[in-house]
Every structure is written in C-alpha cells, then in structure tokens.
Design an enzyme around this catalytic site. Structure first.
Site, PDB file in Angstrom:
ATOM      1  CD  GLU A 179      45.631  21.017  50.966  1.00 18.75           C
ATOM      2  OE1 GLU A 179      44.513  21.214  50.462  1.00 18.75           O
ATOM      3  OE2 GLU A 179      46.603  21.746  50.750  1.00 18.75           O
ATOM      4  CG  ASP A 236      46.829  16.440  43.959  1.00 15.58           C
ATOM      5  OD1 ASP A 236      45.860  16.996  44.511  1.00 15.58           O
ATOM      6  OD2 ASP A 236      46.710  15.752  42.915  1.00 15.58           O
ATOM      7  CG  ASP A 245      37.923  13.681  43.473  1.00 15.79           C
ATOM      8  OD1 ASP A 245      37.444  14.729  43.021  1.00 15.79           O
ATOM      9  OD2 ASP A 245      39.124  13.351  43.324  1.00 15.79           O
ATOM     10  CE  LYS A 276      28.828   6.102  38.607  1.00 17.92           C
ATOM     11  NZ  LYS A 276      29.578   6.483  37.431  1.00 17.92           N
ATOM     12  CG  ASP A 304      31.430  20.081  47.961  1.00 22.36           C
ATOM     13  OD1 ASP A 304      32.555  19.548  48.042  1.00 22.36           O
ATOM     14  OD2 ASP A 304      30.600  19.773  47.098  1.00 22.36           O
TER      15      ASP A 304
HETATM   16  C1  LIG Z   1      38.513  17.705  44.094  1.00 19.82           C
HETATM   17  S1  LIG Z   1      40.220  18.018  44.111  1.00 19.82           S
HETATM   18  C2  LIG Z   1      40.434  19.080  45.517  1.00 19.82           C
HETATM   19  C3  LIG Z   1      41.691  19.896  45.433  1.00 19.82           C
HETATM   20  C4  LIG Z   1      41.928  20.894  46.593  1.00 19.82           C
HETATM   21  N1  LIG Z   1      42.019  20.219  47.872  1.00 19.82           N
HETATM   22  C5  LIG Z   1      40.869  21.991  46.627  1.00 19.82           C
HETATM   23  O1  LIG Z   1      40.073  22.002  47.560  1.00 19.82           O
HETATM   24  O2  LIG Z   1      40.857  22.839  45.718  1.00 19.82           O
HETATM   25  C6  LIG Z   1      40.895  16.478  44.663  1.00 19.82           C
HETATM   26  C7  LIG Z   1      42.412  16.343  44.457  1.00 19.82           C
HETATM   27  O3  LIG Z   1      42.857  15.147  45.070  1.00 19.82           O
HETATM   28  C8  LIG Z   1      43.796  14.510  44.223  1.00 19.82           C
HETATM   29  N2  LIG Z   1      43.716  13.060  44.528  1.00 19.82           N
HETATM   30  C9  LIG Z   1      42.595  12.316  44.615  1.00 19.82           C
HETATM   31  N3  LIG Z   1      42.867  11.050  44.951  1.00 19.82           N
HETATM   32  C10 LIG Z   1      44.227  10.990  45.083  1.00 19.82           C
HETATM   33  C11 LIG Z   1      45.128   9.945  45.429  1.00 19.82           C
HETATM   34  N4  LIG Z   1      44.695   8.724  45.716  1.00 19.82           N
HETATM   35  N5  LIG Z   1      46.440  10.232  45.490  1.00 19.82           N
HETATM   36  C12 LIG Z   1      46.894  11.481  45.196  1.00 19.82           C
HETATM   37  N6  LIG Z   1      46.091  12.517  44.868  1.00 19.82           N
HETATM   38  C13 LIG Z   1      44.771  12.273  44.818  1.00 19.82           C
HETATM   39  C14 LIG Z   1      43.373  14.876  42.815  1.00 19.82           C
HETATM   40  O4  LIG Z   1      44.464  14.800  41.906  1.00 19.82           O
HETATM   41  C15 LIG Z   1      42.843  16.288  42.998  1.00 19.82           C
HETATM   42  O5  LIG Z   1      43.833  17.271  42.770  1.00 19.82           O
END
Ligand SMILES: C[S@@+](CC[C@H](N)C(=O)[O-])C[C@H]1O[C@@H](n2cnc3c(N)ncnc32)[C@H](O)[C@@H]1O
Length: 224
Positions: free
Chosen positions: A52, A77, A126, A130, A162
């Site tokens: 994941e 993460d 995310d 942009k 979403d």
């Molecule tokens: C919007 S959160 C979603 C978390 C989880 N999947 C949920 O649905 O609740 C996005 C997560 O991706 C991690 N993340 C984003 N880009 C990353 C990267 N390049 N390497 C490691 N983690 C990343 C962020 O730290 C964050 O915890």
C-alpha cells in the site's frame, strides 16, 4: 499531534519488529539487505507480496491483511508517526503478515527487486493538481515504470480516490500509454459489482469524504 507524542511514536517504531526504516544512504547505494529477499528473510514464507503506497495510518494494509491471511502486506509512507497506528494494531492483533516501511515511494525500486511484488494499492493519494507538482503524482509515467519493474508481469495496481482529477488523469494516461484497464468506476458505492476489497475497507480520509457526500472512484490496471 504534539511533538512529544510524535517522538514517543518514533521511539516505539524503532522497537517494533514489523517496522522497517532503511537509511537513505543504503537505498541510494542500492545496498538494502531485504531487496529481493522479503519473502525468505522477512516474512519467512513464500506468499505473494502486496504493497500500500502512501498508507497513512495503515488502515488499508490492516484491512486487506484481515481479508487474506495467505498474502504478505507492506504499508509504505514517509510519515512514521502516522503508520505507528497500523504497526501497533498489527502487533496487538499478532498479524504476522503485515509490515510497515518508512521511505520515499520514489526509492521503491531500491527496496524491491524486479518481479518481487504481486500487487499495489494506492489509496487516496494527494492528487498534486498544480503543474509544478506533477512529478509527485503517484500515477505519473515515472512512477508507473518503477511499479512495472518491481511487479510481476501479471501484477495488479489498484487506485482508490475521491479525486475526480486523479481518477481522470490516471485513466487518460493508462489509455494513452496502452496499459490494461481491468476495472474502472467513478462511484464505487453505486455499483453492485464493486469488489469487496474496495467497498469493505474505509480509510480515515475516505470516511471524511463520504461524510461530505463525495463519490469514491476506483481503477484496477496492469502496466504493459
Ligand atoms: C492523503 S494521505 C492518504 C493516507 C491513507 N492512504 C488514507 O487513505 O487515509 C497521503 C499519504 O501519502 C504519503 N505520501 C505522499 N507522497 C509520498 C511519497 N512520495 N513517499 C512516501 N509517502 C508519501 C503521505 O505522507 C500521506 O500519509
């Protein structure tokens, strides 16, 4: 979360046997000891490996591991204080098929060897809307090529989001590059054929979006 709480979680992560935190140096030198050996040396079985990416608190990793004890699950993460929650739940529940890995997803091809992974989940990433942020979008061409390297030829990628933008961007890219789209739906709770793994596990972010009445989208694909 206060900084004291974060520090406590970082200390606990160091002691958890299901948390792996490779140093940037060993990854950049391509000397990570578990690369190519996750099954034999970490899980000590020959079961498929499911990742994941951007696992946050690790709810998907935990949820999937409960649905399928015959697979190994790794939540990844960069934010250790978040996946501490999942790691602690796995230890308390004695889930032997779960691990959490603190790293940048950009370095994923230094962590897993070619063909070492069976399936990838990307949950509520995310969208990085942009233009300047495109390089951080987890389904851009560069990331897909890294996933292709670590995945088995028949390996699956699942994207649950979403974000209409992320859904549309990814579908367009998959079509344009000729990848195989196995399943795509723009509102999974309005489709009786949505797989169980998609509707029965809800993450922290997903619950917030559902409360706001937002549709949740899903794509399953193979990288060609
Ligand atoms: C919007 S959160 C979603 C978390 C989880 N999947 C949920 O649905 O609740 C996005 C997560 O991706 C991690 N993340 C984003 N880009 C990353 C990267 N390049 N390497 C490691 N983690 C990343 C962020 O730290 C964050 O915890």
């Amino acid at each position: 979360m206060g900084s004291k709480n974060k520090l406590r979680r970082f200390r606990e992560n160091e002691a958890f046997e299901n948390v792996i935190q490779p140093s940037r140096e060993e990854l950049e030198r391509d000397q990570f000891s578990l690369k190519g050996k996750w099954k034999q040396e970490f899980f000590k079985n020959d079961n498929p490996i499911v990742l994941e990416l951007g696992c946050g608190k690790g709810e998907y990793t935990i949820g999937l591991s409960k649905q399928d004890a015959a697979k190994n699950f790794i939540g990844i993460d960069i934010k250790g204080a978040r996946f501490w929650r999942g790691a602690k739940t796995a230890i308390e529940g004695d889930f032997k098929n779960v691990a959490f890995l603190r790293t940048q997803i950009e370095l994923i091809d230094c962590i897993f060897a070619e063909n070492e992974v069976d399936e990838i989940w990307i949950t509520f990433p995310d969208p990085q809307i942009k233009y300047k942020r495109t390089k951080h979008r987890l389904t851009n061409t560069k990331f897909l090529q890294k996933y292709k390297y670590i995945l088995k030829p028949e390996g699956l990628v699942n994207l649950k989001t979403d974000s209409e933008f992320m859904h549309g961007y990814t579908l367009g890219l998959l079509h344009g590059e000729g990848h195989e789209i196995i399943y795509a739906h723009h509102d999974i709770y309005k489709n009786e054929y949505s797989p169980k793994a998609v509707t029965e596990i809800q993450t922290f972010y997903e619950k917030q979006y559902l409360n706001q009445g937002k549709p949740i989208t899903y794509i399953q694909f193979r990288i060609k």
